[in-house]
Scaffold this motif. Structure first.
Motif, PDB file in Angstrom:
ATOM      1  N   ASN A   1      -9.316  -7.428  10.941  1.00 40.78           N
ATOM      2  CA  ASN A   1      -8.670  -7.535   9.346  1.00 40.78           C
ATOM      3  C   ASN A   1      -9.866  -5.686   8.639  1.00 40.78           C
ATOM      4  O   ASN A   1      -8.689  -5.379   7.964  1.00 40.78           O
ATOM      5  N   ARG A   2     -10.363  -5.626   8.878  1.00 38.83           N
ATOM      6  CA  ARG A   2     -11.506  -4.335   8.460  1.00 38.83           C
ATOM      7  C   ARG A   2     -10.420  -3.743   9.455  1.00 38.83           C
ATOM      8  O   ARG A   2      -9.765  -2.560   8.763  1.00 38.83           O
TER       9      ARG A   2
ATOM     10  N   ALA B   1      -3.696   0.953   7.659  1.00 41.26           N
ATOM     11  CA  ALA B   1      -1.821   0.887   6.123  1.00 41.26           C
ATOM     12  C   ALA B   1      -1.722   1.633   6.058  1.00 41.26           C
ATOM     13  O   ALA B   1      -0.756   2.362   5.401  1.00 41.26           O
ATOM     14  N   PRO B   2      -3.492   3.126   5.263  1.00 43.30           N
ATOM     15  CA  PRO B   2      -2.051   3.987   4.549  1.00 43.30           C
ATOM     16  C   PRO B   2      -1.943   5.422   5.458  1.00 43.30           C
ATOM     17  O   PRO B   2      -1.381   5.915   4.125  1.00 43.30           O
TER      18      PRO B   2
ATOM     19  N   GLN C   1       0.886   4.014   7.235  1.00 41.60           N
ATOM     20  CA  GLN C   1       1.910   3.629   7.073  1.00 41.60           C
ATOM     21  C   GLN C   1       2.907   4.869   6.544  1.00 41.60           C
ATOM     22  O   GLN C   1       4.139   5.116   6.964  1.00 41.60           O
TER      23      GLN C   1
ATOM     24  N   GLN D   1      -2.596  -6.593  16.683  1.00 41.96           N
ATOM     25  CA  GLN D   1      -3.087  -7.843  16.910  1.00 41.96           C
ATOM     26  C   GLN D   1      -2.938  -9.071  17.135  1.00 41.96           C
ATOM     27  O   GLN D   1      -3.906  -9.006  17.840  1.00 41.96           O
TER      28      GLN D   1
ATOM     29  N   LEU E   1      -7.792  -3.403  10.053  1.00 44.42           N
ATOM     30  CA  LEU E   1      -6.264  -2.591  10.139  1.00 44.42           C
ATOM     31  C   LEU E   1      -5.658  -2.179   8.685  1.00 44.42           C
ATOM     32  O   LEU E   1      -4.782  -1.560   8.350  1.00 44.42           O
ATOM     33  N   ALA E   2      -6.816  -2.392   7.508  1.00 46.01           N
ATOM     34  CA  ALA E   2      -7.150  -1.976   6.153  1.00 46.01           C
ATOM     35  C   ALA E   2      -7.044  -0.679   6.627  1.00 46.01           C
ATOM     36  O   ALA E   2      -6.629   0.085   5.311  1.00 46.01           O
ATOM     37  N   ARG E   3      -7.835  -0.251   7.602  1.00 44.59           N
ATOM     38  CA  ARG E   3      -7.706   1.567   7.273  1.00 44.59           C
ATOM     39  C   ARG E   3      -6.908   2.190   8.228  1.00 44.59           C
ATOM     40  O   ARG E   3      -6.208   3.401   8.043  1.00 44.59           O
TER      41      ARG E   3
END
Ligand code: HEM
Length: 136
Positions: free
Chosen positions: A120-121, A127-128, A130, A106, A123-125
């Protein structure tokens, strides 16, 4: 009938065009390259996680990130490195390690001028991934 056909076409087109927008909104490959270089610099300067990278070839890792992030952003690249579980298996990473990487990423996106909503768009991709990366 005709109306339904148009709606189906719009629904099919939407995900692809949203992906293309993200890659472009991140500044294309040049923007992603700048972001990756700034984020790797952050990892190597971050006392929370820098030792984890000590035995790695960082030139290779930078190059892999650039291709993978291009693919994730919908830029049409094809990442051919190790899958995420295999690449991180021996590292025994924690959620704290994962959070540090996301914070450093970030910060890199801020420094390289990627807009907050675009960050944010992206990072949302990530996240899965993790649960593939964190193993303890
Ligand atoms: C969504 C989160 C992450 C993504 C997308 C990601 C992505 C990658 C990629 C693409 C590679 C190169 C794989 C290869 O071809 O060998 C890699 C390697 C590596 N990652 Fe991650 N990573 C993530 C999280 C983390 C975290 C949290 C850490 C530790 C703080 C970490 C540490 C490493 C290290 C040390 C390597 C190099 C391993 C080696 O030398 O072979 N990664 N990562």
């Amino acid at each position: 009938m005709k109306k339904i056909f148009v709606i189906v076409l719009l629904a099919l087109a939407a995900p692809a065009s949203a992906q293309d927008t993200l890659f472009a909104d991140m500044g294309g490959q040049a923007g992603i390259d700048r972001m990756v270089d700034a984020s790797v610099d952050n990892y190597l300067a971050d006392p929370r996680i820098r030792d984890i990278f000590a035995d790695s070839n960082m030139d290779r890792i930078r190059a892999e990130f650039k291709v993978q992030f291009c693919q994730v952003a919908g830029g049409g690249c094809v990442y051919q490195g190790h899958d995420m579980a295999a690449a991180h298996k021996g590292l025994h990473l924690t959620n704290a390690d994962f959070n540090a990487v996301i914070e450093d990423l970030q910060d890199a996106m801020d420094k390289t001028g990627i807009a907050f909503a675009t960050q944010n768009r992206f990072l949302a991709r990530l996240a899965p991934m993790q649960h593939q990366v964190v193993t303890r």
